[in-house]
Design a protein around this motif. Structure first.
Motif, PDB file in Angstrom:
ATOM      1  N   SER A 288      59.966 -29.129 -43.550  1.00  0.00           N
ATOM      2  CA  SER A 288      61.317 -29.618 -43.861  1.00  0.00           C
ATOM      3  C   SER A 288      61.938 -30.151 -42.575  1.00  0.00           C
ATOM      4  CB  SER A 288      62.190 -28.458 -44.381  1.00  0.00           C
ATOM      5  OG  SER A 288      62.335 -27.498 -43.341  1.00  0.00           O
ATOM      6  N   GLU A 290      64.584 -29.022 -41.379  1.00  0.00           N
ATOM      7  CA  GLU A 290      65.038 -27.829 -40.634  1.00  0.00           C
ATOM      8  C   GLU A 290      63.906 -27.310 -39.743  1.00  0.00           C
ATOM      9  OE1 GLU A 290      65.511 -28.275 -43.899  1.00  0.00           O
ATOM     10  OE2 GLU A 290      67.663 -28.649 -43.815  1.00  0.00           O
ATOM     11  N   ASP A 291      62.673 -27.318 -40.300  1.00  0.00           N
ATOM     12  CA  ASP A 291      61.522 -26.885 -39.490  1.00  0.00           C
ATOM     13  C   ASP A 291      61.327 -27.822 -38.305  1.00  0.00           C
ATOM     14  OD1 ASP A 291      61.030 -24.876 -41.291  1.00  0.00           O
ATOM     15  OD2 ASP A 291      59.427 -25.946 -42.344  1.00  0.00           O
ATOM     16  N   ALA A 293      63.614 -29.617 -36.882  1.00  0.00           N
ATOM     17  CA  ALA A 293      64.707 -29.391 -35.932  1.00  0.00           C
ATOM     18  C   ALA A 293      64.397 -28.191 -35.036  1.00  0.00           C
ATOM     19  CB  ALA A 293      66.016 -29.163 -36.687  1.00  0.00           C
ATOM     20  N   GLN A 294      63.732 -27.177 -35.645  1.00  0.00           N
ATOM     21  CA  GLN A 294      63.395 -25.981 -34.869  1.00  0.00           C
ATOM     22  C   GLN A 294      62.372 -26.317 -33.767  1.00  0.00           C
ATOM     23  OE1 GLN A 294      61.832 -22.630 -37.165  1.00  0.00           O
ATOM     24  NE2 GLN A 294      63.860 -21.764 -36.875  1.00  0.00           N
ATOM     25  N   ARG A 297      64.041 -28.355 -31.042  1.00  0.00           N
ATOM     26  CA  ARG A 297      64.861 -27.473 -30.203  1.00  0.00           C
ATOM     27  C   ARG A 297      63.990 -26.606 -29.295  1.00  0.00           C
ATOM     28  NH1 ARG A 297      70.222 -25.762 -30.167  1.00  0.00           N
ATOM     29  NH2 ARG A 297      70.328 -23.855 -28.942  1.00  0.00           N
ATOM     30  N   GLY A 325      67.078 -37.994 -41.520  1.00  0.00           N
ATOM     31  CA  GLY A 325      66.887 -36.556 -41.287  1.00  0.00           C
ATOM     32  C   GLY A 325      66.442 -36.294 -39.858  1.00  0.00           C
ATOM     33  N   ARG A 328      69.113 -36.342 -37.414  1.00  0.00           N
ATOM     34  CA  ARG A 328      69.952 -35.123 -37.441  1.00  0.00           C
ATOM     35  C   ARG A 328      69.199 -33.896 -36.947  1.00  0.00           C
ATOM     36  NH1 ARG A 328      71.996 -38.109 -41.797  1.00  0.00           N
ATOM     37  NH2 ARG A 328      74.258 -38.394 -41.610  1.00  0.00           N
ATOM     38  N   SER A 329      67.902 -34.059 -36.683  1.00  0.00           N
ATOM     39  CA  SER A 329      67.111 -32.898 -36.245  1.00  0.00           C
ATOM     40  C   SER A 329      67.295 -32.622 -34.753  1.00  0.00           C
ATOM     41  CB  SER A 329      65.626 -33.146 -36.521  1.00  0.00           C
ATOM     42  OG  SER A 329      65.107 -34.076 -35.565  1.00  0.00           O
TER      43      SER A 329
END
Ligand code: SF4
Ligand code: SF4
Length: 503
Positions: A288, A290-291, A293-294, A297, A325, A328-329
């Motif tokens: 995803s 979110e993954d 983005a992790q 980061r 997306g 935004r990550s």
């Protein structure tokens, strides 16, 4: 009954009057086309890939190469390629592997876009006499800048800027890994980007220690196999790129055959000697945004927020939504790899049928990010099918900040686009790990050729910009008004957001 052999693809012949029996063709052809039998040099044309090494090395110009000397009965549907693929799979039952980029006869959109030039009312700019800014900054840009006046009257920047990559030209070299290509090929390109003030990608094969002197010009890649990745590798790169997909084979991983995994490649990739290096199709920790983005980061944390992080995807139907997306990550740049992108090895069916052209992907991603007000959050790097400086200018006018070239850099080193990179027999010393072949590529010479190409394209880009009255790459970026569609249908022009010629 056996299918028999297929018609010859190439026929090699020697003009025996001119030949002086020096045997250079035998020494140079790594595919084994030539051999000596008694008094005579014999030829096996079926082994020829049209790599042109023998033509280039024959001192008497005695060799002739003919393409398709005996063709199939012509048919508009059952083309030679379609029939040969069936014969091949009927015999082997296997997936057909191929090298280089998409080989189908799709129209090339770049060739149906024309650039603007100034006449009378809007004067052009002469890049030889006036400054022309082609320096390119890749990474996040603030949406607004705050400054404060100091007591002595100087102005101080208050807004904190995040690290950007500063390239002296918007032309960079994309990711081709050590393993897929030779160390001499990587060294040649590394010296060329250092000389021209730009960057190249390591690919997913790690960073060989002989490239350390050029690490300030390296973008280190992390792909799904995580080959060669450790903290030292991350810290050495000027930027880090997470590879999600590749234009030549969207949706699948990579495969470096074991015979290319020599001792040096195995140490650099941190994998066993002679083992196949297989990158899985997905990253097993990314399902995803979110993954993603992790991971972005984590990479920034690991490198103390000093390095931009890029995310590379293959250009596919919903590239624009995915790119929004990615923006935004927390990523600093999106690399879009179009379906004309090159490859050392890809299943032919993927190379030729999956993905979308880079022109459409760049335009739609740029429009989506602008529409959502987040264009300044990421830079866009276009790759896959950039063949000349005009393609660079058009890609930037469609919305890219910079481009990656791949095959063009290989061609500058001598590659003849024979498409046999996956066989470890590259006669030009580029896509091979056989030391006797690798030694044929002289980094002193090849680096100069690649640097010449980057310099020449940059000069042409400046000329094209000057002719259009534009003196900075920033002003060309996304400037679709300076493009017109020629022989493009209306629906595609609306995706590209360009007008037709005459409008
Ligand atoms: S390289 Fe040319 S001249 Fe030398 S043996 Fe081969 S065909 Fe003859
Ligand atoms: S790199 Fe070598 S093997 Fe690959 S296409 Fe070019 S000449 Fe052929």
């Amino acid at each position: 009954m056996s299918l028999g052999s297929t018609p010859l693809r190439y026929r090699i012949s020697i003009d025996r009057e001119r030949c002086m029996e020096c045997e250079r063709c035998i020494e140079n052809c790594s595919y084994g086309v030539f051999r000596r039998e008694g008094e005579k040099i014999m030829i096996d044309s079926r082994k020829c890939t049209a790599c042109h090494r023998c033509l280039a090395m024959c001192p008497r110009d005695a060799i002739m190469l003919e393409e398709y000397p005996c063709d199939y009965r012509s048919h508009p549907v059952w083309t030679r390629q379609a029939r040969e693929a069936i014969y091949n799979q009927a015999k082997t039952g296997k997936i057909i592997l191929s090298g280089m980029g998409n080989a189908l006869d799709y129209p090339i959109i770049f060739d149906r876009l024309v650039l603007d030039a100034c006449q009378v009312t809007n004067p052009s700019i002469d890049p030889l006499r006036e400054p022309m800014e082609v320096r390119t900054y890749l990474g996040k840009k603030p949406s607004r800048i705050e400054v404060k006046k100091k007591e002595n009257g100087d102005v101080e920047l208050v807004t904190e800027l995040v690290p950007n990559l500063q390239a002296e030209t918007p032309i960079m070299i994309g990711h081709m890994s050590y393993g897929a290509i030779s160390l001499n090929a990587q060294l040649s390109m590394a010296r060329a980007v250092a000389e021209t003030g730009t960057f190249m990608g390591t690919g997913e094969g790690g960073l060989h220690e002989r490239l350390y002197p050029y690490q300030n010009h390296m973008i280190v890649q992390i792909a799904s196999g995580r080959f060669g990745v450790d903290i030292d590798y991350l810290e050495r790169g000027s930027a880090i790129e997470i590879k999600i997909g590749q234009g030549a084979k969207p949706g699948i991983g990579g495969h470096l055959p074991g015979e290319k995994v020599c001792l040096d490649v195995s140490c650099t990739r941190m994998i066993p000697l002679g083992s196949d290096a297989i990158s899985p199709a997905p990253h097993h920790d990314i399902y995803s945004i979110e993954d993603l983005a992790q991971l972005v980061r984590s990479l920034k944390e690991a490198t103390e927020w000093k390095k931009p992080v890029f995310v590379k995807i293959a250009a596919v139907h919903n590239a624009a939504a995915i790119a929004a997306g990615i923006a935004r990550s927390g990523a600093d740049a999106i690399v879009l790899d179009g379906f004309k992108g090159g490859t050392g090895a890809a299943p032919r069916v993927f190379r030729d049928h999956v993905g979308i052209p880079i022109e459409a992907a760049v335009a739609s991603v740029d429009a989506k990010l602008r529409g959502q007000g987040i264009r300044n959050e990421v830079s866009i790097i276009a790759s896959g099918g950039i063949r000349e400086s005009a393609d660079v200018a058009k890609a930037i006018a469609l919305g890219a900040d910079a481009v990656y070239i791949g095959t063009a850099a290989l061609v500058a080193m001598g590659c003849r686009v024979c498409g046999s990179c996956y066989r470890n027999l590259c006669p030009w010393g580029i896509a091979t790990q056989q030391q006797n072949l690798v030694d044929r590529l002289d980094p002193d010479v090849a680096s100069k050729q690649v640097a010449n190409l980057i310099n020449a394209w940059t000069l042409e880009l400046a000329e094209l910009m000057g002719a259009a009255g534009i003196n900075s790459i920033e002003s060309l970026r996304g400037n679709r008004d300076r493009l017109r569609g020629y022989m493009l249908d209306e629906s595609l022009m609306s995706v590209l957001d360009v007008k037709q010629v005459g409008a």
